[in-house]
Motif scaffolding. Sequence first.
Motif, PDB file in Angstrom:
ATOM      1  N   ILE A  24      38.837  26.081  38.128  1.00 17.92           N
ATOM      2  CA  ILE A  24      39.287  27.356  38.702  1.00 17.92           C
ATOM      3  C   ILE A  24      40.567  27.899  38.073  1.00 17.92           C
ATOM      4  O   ILE A  24      40.880  29.077  38.240  1.00 17.92           O
ATOM      5  CB  ILE A  24      39.475  27.249  40.228  1.00 17.92           C
ATOM      6  N   GLY A  25      41.326  27.063  37.379  1.00 18.79           N
ATOM      7  CA  GLY A  25      42.633  27.510  36.888  1.00 18.79           C
ATOM      8  C   GLY A  25      42.912  27.067  35.472  1.00 18.79           C
ATOM      9  O   GLY A  25      42.056  26.504  34.799  1.00 18.79           O
ATOM     10  N   SER A  26      44.126  27.314  35.053  1.00 16.16           N
ATOM     11  CA  SER A  26      44.543  26.893  33.712  1.00 16.16           C
ATOM     12  C   SER A  26      45.791  26.019  33.828  1.00 16.16           C
ATOM     13  O   SER A  26      46.665  26.264  34.658  1.00 16.16           O
ATOM     14  CB  SER A  26      44.820  28.104  32.827  1.00 16.16           C
ATOM     15  N   CYS A  27      45.847  25.004  32.975  1.00 18.13           N
ATOM     16  CA  CYS A  27      46.966  24.063  32.988  1.00 18.13           C
ATOM     17  C   CYS A  27      48.159  24.674  32.258  1.00 18.13           C
ATOM     18  O   CYS A  27      48.026  25.114  31.115  1.00 18.13           O
ATOM     19  CB  CYS A  27      46.557  22.742  32.338  1.00 18.13           C
ATOM     20  N   VAL A 105      47.395  26.774  37.396  1.00 15.16           N
ATOM     21  CA  VAL A 105      47.611  28.038  38.089  1.00 15.16           C
ATOM     22  C   VAL A 105      46.257  28.674  38.365  1.00 15.16           C
ATOM     23  O   VAL A 105      45.415  28.797  37.466  1.00 15.16           O
ATOM     24  CB  VAL A 105      48.498  28.999  37.264  1.00 15.16           C
ATOM     25  N   TYR A 106      46.064  29.008  39.623  1.00 11.03           N
ATOM     26  CA  TYR A 106      44.873  29.723  40.085  1.00 11.03           C
ATOM     27  C   TYR A 106      45.382  30.953  40.819  1.00 11.03           C
ATOM     28  O   TYR A 106      46.103  30.823  41.815  1.00 11.03           O
ATOM     29  CB  TYR A 106      44.050  28.824  41.008  1.00 11.03           C
ATOM     30  N   ARG A 107      45.048  32.145  40.306  1.00 14.04           N
ATOM     31  CA  ARG A 107      45.632  33.377  40.820  1.00 14.04           C
ATOM     32  C   ARG A 107      47.150  33.218  40.716  1.00 14.04           C
ATOM     33  O   ARG A 107      47.661  32.952  39.651  1.00 14.04           O
ATOM     34  CB  ARG A 107      45.118  33.667  42.220  1.00 14.04           C
ATOM     35  N   ASP A 108      47.881  33.318  41.802  1.00 14.93           N
ATOM     36  CA  ASP A 108      49.328  33.098  41.713  1.00 14.93           C
ATOM     37  C   ASP A 108      49.741  31.785  42.379  1.00 14.93           C
ATOM     38  O   ASP A 108      50.906  31.563  42.685  1.00 14.93           O
ATOM     39  CB  ASP A 108      50.103  34.277  42.297  1.00 14.93           C
ATOM     40  N   VAL A 109      48.776  30.881  42.581  1.00 13.11           N
ATOM     41  CA  VAL A 109      49.003  29.595  43.230  1.00 13.11           C
ATOM     42  C   VAL A 109      49.294  28.523  42.188  1.00 13.11           C
ATOM     43  O   VAL A 109      48.605  28.438  41.168  1.00 13.11           O
ATOM     44  CB  VAL A 109      47.758  29.171  44.044  1.00 13.11           C
TER      45      VAL A 109
END
Length: 168
Positions: A24-27, A105-109
Motif C-alpha cells: 500500500i505504501g512506499s518505503c 508512507v501511505y497517503r499522509d500516514v
Amino acid sequence: MPENLEIKLRAADLGRLERVAKRIGSCIFAGEQLDTYFRVPSGRLKLRETPRGAELIFYRRPDELGARLCDYVTVQISQPGELKSLLTELFGIRQLVRKHRKIYVYRDVRIQLDKVNGLGCFIEFEIPSEGKRRQAHRLMKSLIEMFQLEDVRPIGGSYSDALRKARK
C-alpha cells in the motif's frame, strides 16, 4: 504545534506487516536509530540519531492505551554530539533506545515497523490529525483492519518507558 493521532502495537509477525506496508505504501527509510531521552519536567525530549542525520524531538502524548493524540516539534540538528553533551549536562539521560526502523508512507500516514533492542517488534501508525481528527480516527480504524490488528492490544507509553519497566 503539529498534531498526530498515533497508535503502537506489538508485532508478532513483522514480515507479514511489512508485506502489507509494501503493497500500500512506499518505503522512505530503513536503518538504525538511536533515541536518547532526556529527563525533562514535562513531555518527552529525545535526540534521534540515524545514518541520515539527527533531530531533536519534543512531544506530549498521554500514556493511555489505544490511539492517542500527540503534539510535537522537531528540529534538525547539525552537531548532535555537542547537543547531546549539553542536554546531558542540563537534564541528564533518562533512557537510550536502539532500534531498527522501516518507515512506509501511505497517503499522509507514517507506518513504522520497529525492532527495538530489548523489547521486540512493533508497528506504529502516525496520522496527521490537526484540524481533521474525525478523518484521522476513521483512517486509523481502516489501517488496523487492513493490517488485521483488531485483536492486538495497543501499547501505552513510549519505548523508553517499556525498557525501563522491563529492566526492573
